[in-house]
Motif scaffolding. Structure first.
Motif, PDB file in Angstrom:
ATOM      1  N   VAL A  12       6.831  -1.796  11.228  1.00 29.64           N
ATOM      2  CA  VAL A  12       6.750  -0.549  10.460  1.00 29.64           C
ATOM      3  C   VAL A  12       6.793   0.623  11.424  1.00 29.64           C
ATOM      4  CG1 VAL A  12       5.279   0.833   8.940  1.00 29.64           C
ATOM      5  CG2 VAL A  12       5.409  -1.640   8.622  1.00 29.64           C
ATOM      6  N   LEU A 257      12.492   3.749   3.865  1.00 30.51           N
ATOM      7  CA  LEU A 257      12.058   3.523   2.491  1.00 30.51           C
ATOM      8  C   LEU A 257      11.624   4.846   1.883  1.00 30.51           C
ATOM      9  CD1 LEU A 257       9.948   0.238   2.684  1.00 30.51           C
ATOM     10  CD2 LEU A 257      12.389   0.515   2.295  1.00 30.51           C
ATOM     11  N   LEU A 267      16.319  -3.378  -2.577  1.00 29.46           N
ATOM     12  CA  LEU A 267      15.998  -3.446  -1.154  1.00 29.46           C
ATOM     13  C   LEU A 267      16.293  -4.836  -0.586  1.00 29.46           C
ATOM     14  CD1 LEU A 267      12.668  -1.413  -1.179  1.00 29.46           C
ATOM     15  CD2 LEU A 267      14.850  -0.713  -0.174  1.00 29.46           C
ATOM     16  N   LEU A 284      10.752  -0.973   9.151  1.00 30.43           N
ATOM     17  CA  LEU A 284      10.687  -0.207   7.911  1.00 30.43           C
ATOM     18  C   LEU A 284      10.097   1.167   8.202  1.00 30.43           C
ATOM     19  CD1 LEU A 284       9.242  -3.118   5.747  1.00 30.43           C
ATOM     20  CD2 LEU A 284      11.614  -2.305   5.748  1.00 30.43           C
ATOM     21  N   LEU A 296       4.197  -2.333   0.324  1.00 29.80           N
ATOM     22  CA  LEU A 296       4.793  -3.184   1.354  1.00 29.80           C
ATOM     23  C   LEU A 296       4.122  -4.559   1.371  1.00 29.80           C
ATOM     24  CD1 LEU A 296       6.802  -2.920   3.781  1.00 29.80           C
ATOM     25  CD2 LEU A 296       4.815  -2.421   5.185  1.00 29.80           C
TER      26      LEU A 296
END
Length: 335
Positions: A12, A257, A267, A284, A296
């Motif tokens: 992330v 996102l 996605l 992400l 998530l």
């Protein structure tokens, strides 16, 4: 290029400057809560530093990473720093410290400032000297030199340098400390580091590559985040890998996102296209972290793991998670 056998890794990306307006107590709660939610769910997090950001600097990403590391248990932490505008010596010691306090989960995200952002960073620091010219070619070479110096400084302490010999009253074995003696186009570094060699030897070095950028920095990094269309990713990875000097061991696709813009099914379909390009993982980028982190963990990651060989978050060092080899110490090898 082939996908690593253990499956796609997932991380992330956060922009630290996104929370610049809050009180310090809120910042602590905010970041600790975010990391706690993904600590066991993904392999790594990246923290983009907002230095010289037009809307405010925000927190220092490397300092924040060093504060978060002992408050987390598993996640790899890759801290951002614009290396052309911060002293490579201090970046090296700060990331080495992060590797110690995280137990080998540290990485450096080399941020590249161009154009107006480079000018703003230079203005913010004042006329201290030592900055590269604003021309793109000079900045590219400066970034490459900074990465080389940071790696050299990590190597400047051999294993076994600290001896703590009470009889001789020596704390260090000086024969295992090394001057790096780097002389580049824009700066020189004598060394050695003031911090021992970190647990990983060399923490992971990452860069973000965008369309039409110079490849110099990408070829010097261990992992490259590819912020490109799916159709361009395979070609860019091959060009980076084709350099004889390329050190890149993993390619990670960036996916932004936007909250509420796409369904989970859409996605998953997007990731299918990326997976076919031969990437090793996905980062992400969350536009609204506080709102999206829960989604998530509860919905997107389970859907990805059901559709692709996306692995569960692994333990161990960050280098291991990206399938990178052990980092040999160049001074030890040359002895």
């Amino acid at each position: 290029m082939t996908t690593i056998a253990i499956g796609l890794t997932v991380g992330v990306g956060f922009d630290v400057a996104a929370r610049s307006g809050n009180r310090r107590e809120d910042q602590r709660d905010h970041w600790q809560a975010l990391i706690a939610q993904i600590d066991e769910a993904v392999d790594f997090v990246t923290l983009d530093d907002g230095f010289a950001h037009a809307e405010g600097d925000g927190l220092d990403a490397v300092l924040l990473a060093n504060w978060l590391a002992p408050r987390s248990r598993n996640i790899g932490i890759i801290a951002g720093a614009p290396v052309s505008f911060l002293e490579p010596f201090h970046v090296s010691t700060a990331i080495a410290t992060l590797d110690f306090v995280s137990g080998g989960r540290a990485g450096l995200l080399v941020q590249q400032y161009r154009g107006a952002q480079a000018a703003q960073a230079k203005h913010a620091l004042g006329e201290l000297g030592g900055f590269p010219p604003a021309q793109s070619t000079a900045l590219d070479q400066d970034i490459r030199d900074a990465i080389e110096v940071i790696r050299l400084l990590w190597d400047s302490w051999e294993d076994g340098t600290i001896i703590r010999d009470k009889e001789s009253q020596r704390f260090l074995d000086g024969s295992k400390l090394h001057y790096v003696n780097f002389k580049g186009t824009g700066f020189d570094i004598l060394g050695p580091s003031i911090t021992p060699r970190p647990p990983q030897g060399q923490p992971v070095i990452a860069v973000t590559y965008r369309q039409d950028e110079d490849l110099l920095a990408a070829t010097a990094a261990d992992i490259v985040f590819l912020r490109l269309a799916a159709t361009s990713i395979g070609d860019a990875a091959e060009r980076i890998r084709s350099f004889a000097s390329s050190k890149t061991g993993a390619f990670i696709a960036d996916v932004t996102l936007e909250a509420g813009r796409h369904t989970t099914a859409e996605l998953v379909a997007q990731f299918a296209g990326l997976a076919r390009s031969g990437i090793n993982g996905i980062r992400l980028l969350l536009a609204d972290p506080a709102e999206q982190v829960a989604y998530l963990g509860s919905e997107l990651l389970p859907a990805l793991r059901a559709a692709f060989p996306v692995r569960a978050a692994a333990g161990g060092s960050l280098r291991d998670r990206f399938g990178l080899p052990l980092a040999a110490n160049r001074f030890t090898a040359a002895a």
